[in-house]
Design an enzyme around this catalytic site. Sequence first.
Site, PDB file in Angstrom:
ATOM      1  N   ALA A   1       4.397   8.123  21.437  1.00 20.61           N
ATOM      2  CA  ALA A   1       5.226   9.131  20.449  1.00 20.61           C
ATOM      3  C   ALA A   1       4.701   8.712  19.136  1.00 20.61           C
ATOM      4  CB  ALA A   1       6.821   8.843  20.130  1.00 20.61           C
TER       5      ALA A   1
ATOM      6  N   ALA B   1      -1.718   2.638  16.473  1.00 19.84           N
ATOM      7  CA  ALA B   1      -1.355   3.726  15.736  1.00 19.84           C
ATOM      8  C   ALA B   1      -0.710   3.342  14.398  1.00 19.84           C
ATOM      9  CB  ALA B   1      -0.599   4.713  16.573  1.00 19.84           C
ATOM     10  N   GLY B   2      -0.802   2.292  13.878  1.00 22.48           N
ATOM     11  CA  GLY B   2      -0.170   1.868  12.812  1.00 22.48           C
ATOM     12  C   GLY B   2      -1.043   2.164  11.479  1.00 22.48           C
ATOM     13  N   GLY B   3      -0.573   1.662  10.205  1.00 19.45           N
ATOM     14  CA  GLY B   3      -1.220   1.871   9.035  1.00 19.45           C
ATOM     15  C   GLY B   3      -2.630   1.680   8.909  1.00 19.45           C
ATOM     16  N   ALA B   4      -3.108   0.739   9.616  1.00 17.81           N
ATOM     17  CA  ALA B   4      -4.919   0.534   9.516  1.00 17.81           C
ATOM     18  C   ALA B   4      -5.416   1.888  10.357  1.00 17.81           C
ATOM     19  CB  ALA B   4      -4.978  -0.715  10.341  1.00 17.81           C
TER      20      ALA B   4
ATOM     21  N   ARG C   1       0.821   1.708  22.565  1.00 14.45           N
ATOM     22  CA  ARG C   1       1.631   1.536  23.532  1.00 14.45           C
ATOM     23  C   ARG C   1       2.903   2.439  23.714  1.00 14.45           C
ATOM     24  NH1 ARG C   1       0.686  -4.359  23.152  1.00 14.45           N
ATOM     25  NH2 ARG C   1       0.098  -5.041  25.399  1.00 14.45           N
ATOM     26  N   THR C   2       3.221   2.702  22.123  1.00 15.01           N
ATOM     27  CA  THR C   2       4.387   3.701  21.818  1.00 15.01           C
ATOM     28  C   THR C   2       3.649   5.011  21.828  1.00 15.01           C
ATOM     29  OG1 THR C   2       5.810   2.059  20.936  1.00 15.01           O
ATOM     30  CG2 THR C   2       6.292   4.322  20.514  1.00 15.01           C
TER      31      THR C   2
ATOM     32  N   LYS D   1       1.068  -1.024   0.007  1.00 16.92           N
ATOM     33  CA  LYS D   1      -0.093  -0.009   0.020  1.00 16.92           C
ATOM     34  C   LYS D   1       0.840   1.396  -0.054  1.00 16.92           C
ATOM     35  CE  LYS D   1      -4.239  -1.492   2.330  1.00 16.92           C
ATOM     36  NZ  LYS D   1      -5.321  -1.506   3.240  1.00 16.92           N
TER      37      LYS D   1
END
Length: 272
Positions: free
Chosen positions: A155, A128-131, A152-153, A66
Amino acid sequence: MSLLYCVFGHPIHHSRSPDIHLAFARQFGLDLRYEKREAPLDGFAESVAAFIAEGGSGANVTVPFKQQALTLAGQVSDRARRAGAINTLKRTDAGDLYGDNTDGEGLVSDLKRLGIEPAGANIAILGAGGAVRGVLAPLLAQQPKRLVIANRTVARGEQLAQEFSDLGAIEAVAPDALSDAFDLVINGTSASLSDELPALGNVSLAANGWGYDMVYAAAPTAFMRWASEQGGNSADGLGMLVGQAAESFYVWLGKRPDPEPVLLQLRKQLSA
């Protein structure tokens, strides 16, 4: 002559896209071919070029291509640019490629199908990933009262909040800092792929609240079971899958299919 479309991914054998798009085509009496194409990890651009040379009209793009698809499109929609990813490619009349991202529209349309109104709602998103990145702009366009990203991260969540701050206020917190009741909690993590519960802190669902899992499965996921134990409603991401496909179909052909019968058929196949 039939129109030729496909989905690119690696792996791709599990994809339900051909079933979905062929069912959409039948709604309009269209002669359409739709194939699964597994591109080599180092040969995505060449695979797309070969497909277009064969007369391909458009393609869906899934994991892990993607982000790479952004580099192939001469024209990119604002929602794809915001998402940092493309899941829909269309060959234009000029012969180049137009890239779009329909994931967020798929989510919003499915929420509304379920009777969930994002406008004015308190929403928490796990991950907070791509999804998650792919759905933020369309979700913010609905003007929720509050949107919190729990990751969890922290930032990574803060980076997303900053990038999308012009579209609306976003808070970013660690999961253990979640202690409020939300109208809608969306699981955008991969925890459900192994039927694990994502980090939830002390989050709870408001009265008539919903837990929405972006993963789809034959049986309720651990996250969906958590929502039910909270006394809330739950849904998986199968409707989002069909919804984003319907939006892709519209991008390609300017026709809006009815996702409901296709969703019912897929659900039946999934639970068989």
